[in-house]
Motif scaffolding. Structure first.
Motif, PDB file in Angstrom:
ATOM      1  N   LEU A   1       0.827  -1.208   0.000  1.00 16.83           N
ATOM      2  CA  LEU A   1       0.000   0.000   0.000  1.00 16.83           C
ATOM      3  C   LEU A   1       0.860   1.255   0.000  1.00 16.83           C
ATOM      4  CD1 LEU A   1      -2.752  -1.082   2.570  1.00 16.83           C
ATOM      5  CD2 LEU A   1      -3.071  -0.687   0.111  1.00 16.83           C
ATOM      6  N   ALA A   2       1.962   1.223   0.745  1.00 13.52           N
ATOM      7  CA  ALA A   2       2.848   2.385   0.796  1.00 13.52           C
ATOM      8  C   ALA A   2       3.439   2.680  -0.578  1.00 13.52           C
ATOM      9  CB  ALA A   2       3.960   2.135   1.814  1.00 13.52           C
ATOM     10  N   LEU A   3       3.846   1.641  -1.290  1.00 12.79           N
ATOM     11  CA  LEU A   3       4.416   1.853  -2.618  1.00 12.79           C
ATOM     12  C   LEU A   3       3.367   2.403  -3.582  1.00 12.79           C
ATOM     13  CD1 LEU A   3       6.981   1.526  -4.320  1.00 12.79           C
ATOM     14  CD2 LEU A   3       6.187  -0.763  -4.942  1.00 12.79           C
ATOM     15  N   ARG A   4       2.136   1.915  -3.483  1.00  9.99           N
ATOM     16  CA  ARG A   4       1.074   2.416  -4.359  1.00  9.99           C
ATOM     17  C   ARG A   4       0.750   3.873  -4.047  1.00  9.99           C
ATOM     18  NH1 ARG A   4      -2.334  -2.720  -3.637  1.00  9.99           N
ATOM     19  NH2 ARG A   4      -4.024  -1.338  -3.039  1.00  9.99           N
ATOM     20  N   GLU A   5       0.774   4.252  -2.759  1.00  9.57           N
ATOM     21  CA  GLU A   5       0.491   5.646  -2.405  1.00  9.57           C
ATOM     22  C   GLU A   5       1.590   6.568  -2.914  1.00  9.57           C
ATOM     23  OE1 GLU A   5       0.752   7.932   1.662  1.00  9.57           O
ATOM     24  OE2 GLU A   5      -1.191   6.903   1.560  1.00  9.57           O
ATOM     25  N   ALA A   6       2.834   6.118  -2.807  1.00 10.22           N
ATOM     26  CA  ALA A   6       3.942   6.932  -3.316  1.00 10.22           C
ATOM     27  C   ALA A   6       3.803   7.125  -4.822  1.00 10.22           C
ATOM     28  CB  ALA A   6       5.270   6.266  -2.978  1.00 10.22           C
ATOM     29  N   ALA A   7       3.391   6.071  -5.525  1.00  3.73           N
ATOM     30  CA  ALA A   7       3.229   6.164  -6.975  1.00  3.73           C
ATOM     31  C   ALA A   7       2.102   7.110  -7.344  1.00  3.73           C
ATOM     32  CB  ALA A   7       2.971   4.778  -7.558  1.00  3.73           C
ATOM     33  N   ALA A   8       1.061   7.162  -6.530  1.00  7.84           N
ATOM     34  CA  ALA A   8      -0.079   8.027  -6.831  1.00  7.84           C
ATOM     35  C   ALA A   8       0.298   9.501  -6.743  1.00  7.84           C
ATOM     36  CB  ALA A   8      -1.229   7.729  -5.866  1.00  7.84           C
ATOM     37  N   GLU A   9       1.337   9.805  -5.961  1.00 10.04           N
ATOM     38  CA  GLU A   9       1.743  11.200  -5.778  1.00 10.04           C
ATOM     39  C   GLU A   9       2.919  11.587  -6.674  1.00 10.04           C
ATOM     40  OE1 GLU A   9      -0.020  13.159  -3.879  1.00 10.04           O
ATOM     41  OE2 GLU A   9      -1.320  11.470  -3.368  1.00 10.04           O
ATOM     42  N   ALA A  10       3.448  10.625  -7.448  1.00 13.28           N
ATOM     43  CA  ALA A  10       4.665  10.901  -8.225  1.00 13.28           C
ATOM     44  C   ALA A  10       4.402  10.751  -9.719  1.00 13.28           C
ATOM     45  CB  ALA A  10       5.784   9.956  -7.791  1.00 13.28           C
ATOM     46  N   ARG A  11       5.364  11.204 -10.516  1.00  9.90           N
ATOM     47  CA  ARG A  11       5.325  10.973 -11.962  1.00  9.90           C
ATOM     48  C   ARG A  11       5.938   9.593 -12.237  1.00  9.90           C
ATOM     49  NH1 ARG A  11       9.280  13.903 -13.842  1.00  9.90           N
ATOM     50  NH2 ARG A  11      10.522  12.283 -14.879  1.00  9.90           N
ATOM     51  N   ILE A  12       5.150   8.756 -12.870  1.00 11.65           N
ATOM     52  CA  ILE A  12       5.633   7.411 -13.198  1.00 11.65           C
ATOM     53  C   ILE A  12       5.962   7.370 -14.686  1.00 11.65           C
ATOM     54  CG2 ILE A  12       5.103   4.950 -13.243  1.00 11.65           C
ATOM     55  CD1 ILE A  12       5.396   6.121 -10.447  1.00 11.65           C
ATOM     56  N   ASP A  13       7.209   7.030 -14.976  1.00  9.65           N
ATOM     57  CA  ASP A  13       7.638   6.902 -16.368  1.00  9.65           C
ATOM     58  C   ASP A  13       7.415   5.468 -16.838  1.00  9.65           C
ATOM     59  OD1 ASP A  13       8.459   9.529 -16.470  1.00  9.65           O
ATOM     60  OD2 ASP A  13      10.542   9.070 -15.934  1.00  9.65           O
ATOM     61  N   LEU A  14       6.939   5.354 -18.066  1.00  8.95           N
ATOM     62  CA  LEU A  14       6.781   4.038 -18.689  1.00  8.95           C
ATOM     63  C   LEU A  14       8.027   3.766 -19.537  1.00  8.95           C
ATOM     64  CD1 LEU A  14       4.507   1.962 -18.547  1.00  8.95           C
ATOM     65  CD2 LEU A  14       3.618   2.864 -20.694  1.00  8.95           C
ATOM     66  N   LEU A  15       8.686   2.653 -19.282  1.00  7.26           N
ATOM     67  CA  LEU A  15       9.902   2.297 -19.996  1.00  7.26           C
ATOM     68  C   LEU A  15       9.590   1.270 -21.077  1.00  7.26           C
ATOM     69  CD1 LEU A  15      12.354   1.866 -16.972  1.00  7.26           C
ATOM     70  CD2 LEU A  15      11.870   3.942 -18.279  1.00  7.26           C
ATOM     71  N   GLU A  16      10.135   1.476 -22.254  1.00  5.25           N
ATOM     72  CA  GLU A  16       9.934   0.545 -23.360  1.00  5.25           C
ATOM     73  C   GLU A  16      11.273  -0.055 -23.776  1.00  5.25           C
ATOM     74  OE1 GLU A  16       8.531   2.434 -26.896  1.00  5.25           O
ATOM     75  OE2 GLU A  16       9.773   4.217 -26.613  1.00  5.25           O
ATOM     76  N   PRO A  17      11.256  -1.304 -24.267  1.00  2.00           N
ATOM     77  CA  PRO A  17      12.511  -1.916 -24.724  1.00  2.00           C
ATOM     78  C   PRO A  17      12.974  -1.299 -26.039  1.00  2.00           C
ATOM     79  CG  PRO A  17      10.668  -3.385 -25.159  1.00  2.00           C
ATOM     80  CD  PRO A  17      10.114  -2.223 -24.393  1.00  2.00           C
ATOM     81  N   VAL A  18      14.259  -1.095 -26.140  1.00 10.25           N
ATOM     82  CA  VAL A  18      14.875  -0.557 -27.350  1.00 10.25           C
ATOM     83  C   VAL A  18      15.799  -1.620 -27.921  1.00 10.25           C
ATOM     84  CG1 VAL A  18      16.394   1.226 -28.287  1.00 10.25           C
ATOM     85  CG2 VAL A  18      14.710   1.813 -26.533  1.00 10.25           C
TER      86      VAL A  18
END
Length: 732
Positions: free
Chosen positions: A624-641
């Motif tokens: 739950l703590a990790l999900r709350e931190a993610a809700a307040e932050a910018r989450i970058d989506l990483l794609e394979p190159v």
């Protein structure tokens, strides 16, 4: 060769046999789809007496009756063997698909053959893929000849097409590609087109007339002689230039007469060495006729000019442990060395292996050793086993004619080799050997599939295993990141054939689903989160509170967990529980359902209860703590190159580079690869190249090739990342 009468055609209904490699010829037919390879094979079988009418064997089946898929799709999709007999020689004709998706079948045919007939349509010309195969044959010195078909087409011009072939295949020496015959044209029809009715032999200066349906030999008339003089002189000069007798040219230029037998002998030697490439014309037999135009000449070329297996150097050999062994001679009484060229399945017989014997003699019911290289990345495991050979047969359409043995240099079908796969080596059980593999193209078109029902799920694994055993150009992948079952193919047609074989041959219904790339998530900035898991519903409750800080790390760092709790606010026994909860949530993702990577999670504080706190409670609180931190932050989506290397003709370098840029690719360099080709290196997001195998083929007219390898994950553009999150949310 070609001008010699042959009085010993094979007998219809009898399996061709050869007791010595000197009387064997293995010939592969190469050409683009629609060039007329299969029609030519049927015409040669008719002329040799192997069939009673065009393409038909005794029961009415055709020599090209191999696969129901071929009949439905009206194109060849697999390698086919048609053995015929001519003048005491057994000729194994290997008919290959012309479509680029089935290049694996073509390479198998090249491996099994000792010479190649390049079939060129007078209506379509020479395509880029055929030129590339010619270069491959030239690199290994394989003898080659050219057959021009479809001369009945409007605007077909034999002379013009011969000039095109000389330019395409002659390289620095266009005089190495010259016609042996010139076509004879009949009276023009109502459309103004004059049909080809026969051939003029340039060396013998004889006319071979096919107009009656049977080959008849006559003298050329006065009007024909001037037409052949220039072509004949050029042919003689080309033959003499390749002669080992250095005095011939001086004699010829001095006006001396070169006898016919010497010219033919030098021609045969030059063809067998792969330094001279004769051009011939061919047309199927008319209704009711036994011999098509040019078929006798082709059979004589094959038997007189192409080399026997005795002149073929076998591929490199090692022991299964990797110790080099000298290649054995092509001897009937030598040590057994054979290779599985093709694998197929018969609903009644089971697995059938098409085998080329390079040394020794293969007999039914003997035990052999099967050595496989193993290509784990394509679903083929390494193996070394002893197996009992089943029956031997010679294929002819859907028929299998029994054989008592298969000698060095010959090809035969072997039944019931349950473990042998395409590319495997058969050798004596007390002296196991392994043959160097031939080059196989890398399948780069993904096909994600799922079993249609529970019943199909039970059969899917076995069906896929048999499918990749038959076709080593397919690669089977169970992707651990996306949890998809992916069958990698060479193109759309290859994909369609795979699905149809799963349905028709193995009774497995599958659903095609969108292919996923392995996306990941990471924090774009520092964030903090508090996980509170407190429940009281009578009896034993649940209580756990933890506070974490999250910060991004460099790419490739994974998940790092740090404990900075002071004062015992979180008891020591529950700190691993928090870490377990954090890592479990990270694996599930925090934004779009993709694994979270490259972050440091620091446990800084928390609370516990002396009775209600537990391992499970703190695992939940950590997640739950990790999900709350993610809700307040910018989450970058990483794609394979992926690093993409594209080998393409110089004419297409500009369009290829422009196309790669349009796929968000970064071109990192180009270099000359020789032969008028350039290697373009670029880094491209994998999500942009799912169908690049098809697009490059279209862009480069079938001449481009590319390879790819994963290099890293990097942040996806925000607009695209938002779109992917929306799609993930809709999916949930």
């Amino acid at each position: 060769m070609g001008d010699r009468a042959n009085a010993h055609p094979g007998a219809a209904g009898r399996a061709p046999t050869a007791d010595h490699p000197a009387f064997l010829r293995n010939v592969v037919l190469v050409g683009h789809s629609g060039s007329g390879k299969t029609t030519l094979v049927e015409a040669l079988a008719l002329a040799a007496g192997a069939v009673t009418r065009a393409g038909r064997v005794e029961d009415g089946a055709t020599v090209s009756d191999y696969d129901e898929i071929e009949h439905r799709q009206q194109r060849s999709v697999q390698l086919s063997l048609v053995p015929v007999e001519w003048g005491g020689f057994k000729i194994n004709l290997l008919d290959t698909p012309g479509y680029a998706d089935f290049v694996g079948e073509l390479r198998a045919g090249l491996r099994a053959a000792d010479a190649a007939l390049f079939v060129v349509s007078a209506a379509d010309g020479v395509d880029g893929s055929t030129r590339m195969v010619w270069d491959e044959c030239a690199a290994v010195g394989m003898p080659r000849a050219i057959v021009i078909t479809h001369l009945e087409a409007a605007r077909a011009d034999f002379d013009a097409m011969t000039a095109i072939c000389a330019e395409a295949f002659g390289g620095d020496d266009p005089d190495a590609v010259l016609p042996l015959y010139l076509p004879v044209h009949g009276a023009p029809g109502s459309d103004g087109h004059a049909p080809v009715t026969g051939l003029i032999g340039l060396l013998s200066q004889r006319v071979f007339d096919y107009e009656s349906g049977e080959r008849k030999e006559t003298q050329p008339d006065a009007a024909q002689l001037p037409l052949i003089e220039e072509a004949r002189n050029r042919l003689i000069e080309g033959i003499i230039a390749e002669s080992e007798d250095e005095t011939l040219m001086d004699r010829y230029l001095g006006g001396g007469e070169i006898d016919f037998s010497s010219l033919v002998a030098d021609l045969e030697r030059a063809v067998a060495r792969g330094t001279f490439h004769p051009v011939l014309a061919a047309a199927p037999a008319a209704e009711g006729a036994r011999q098509g135009i040019g078929t006798v000449e082709l059979l004589e070329l094959v038997t007189g000019g192409f080399p026997s297996p005795l002149e073929r150097v076998a591929p490199e050999l090692t022991t299964p442990e990797g110790k080099p062994r000298p290649a054995p001679a092509c001897a009937v009484d030598g040590p057994l060395v054979a290779e599985v060229i093709k694998t197929s399945s018969d609903p009644y017989v089971g697995r059938i292996s098409l085998v080329r014997v390079f040394s020794g003699t293969l007999r039914p019911d003997e035990t052999v050793h099967v050595s496989g290289h193993g290509m784990a990345d394509r679903g083929h495991q390494d193996h070394d086993v002893d197996e009992r050979v089943g029956s031997l047969s010679s294929p002819f359409g859907k028929q299998q004619r029994p054989l008592t043995r298969c000698v060095a240099g010959d090809l035969a079908c072997v039944a019931k080799l349950s473990r042998a796969e395409t590319g495997d080596t058969l050798s004596a059980k007390d002296d196991p050997l392994l043959m160097s593999p031939w080059d196989m193209p890398d399948p780069l078109l993904p096909l994600a599939i799922e079993a249609h029902s529970k019943a199909d799920e039970d059969k899917l694994s076995q069906g896929l295993a048999r499918l990749v055993a038959e076709d080593p150009t397919m690669r089977l992948e169970q992707n651990p990141a996306t949890h998809q079952l992916v069958l990698w193919c060479l193109g759309e047609a290859h994909k369609e054939v795979a699905l149809e074989r799963l349905r028709g041959r193995y009774g497995v219904q599958v659903d095609v689903v969108p292919h996923k790339v392995s996306l990941r998530e990471t924090f774009g900035a520092k964030a903090a989160g508090r996980g509170r898991h407190v429940k009281q519903s009578g009896g034993h409750g649940q209580f756990a509170i933890c506070e974490i800080d999250v910060e991004p790390l460099p790419p490739g760092s994974g998940i790092e967990f740090v404990d900075k709790v002071v004062g015992g606010s979180v008891p020591r026994q529950f700190i691993p529980s928090v870490e377990k909860g954090v890592r479990s949530q990270a694996a599930k993702g925090v934004a779009a359902g993709h694994p979270l990577v490259d972050v440091r999670v620091t446990l800084v504080d928390g609370k516990a209860h002396s009775v209600d706190s537990s391992d499970a409670a703190f695992q939940t609180a950590g997640a739950l703590a990790l999900r709350e931190a993610a809700a307040e932050a910018r989450i970058d989506l990483l794609e394979p190159v992926a690093e993409v290397q594209v080998l393409v003709a110089d004419d297409y370098v500009g369009p290829v580079m422009s196309d790669l840029s349009g796929r968000r690719g970064r071109v990192v360099g180009t270099e000359q690869a020789g032969g008028g080709r350039t290697l373009v290196r670029a880094e491209v997001p994998e999500i942009e190249i799912g169908r690049y195998a098809l697009d490059l083929r279209s862009l480069s007219h079938g001449t481009g090739r590319f390879g790819r390898r994963y290099v890293r994950h990097e942040a996806m553009p925000p607009q695209l990342a938002d779109k992917m999150r929306e799609q993930a949310e809709e999916g949930r």
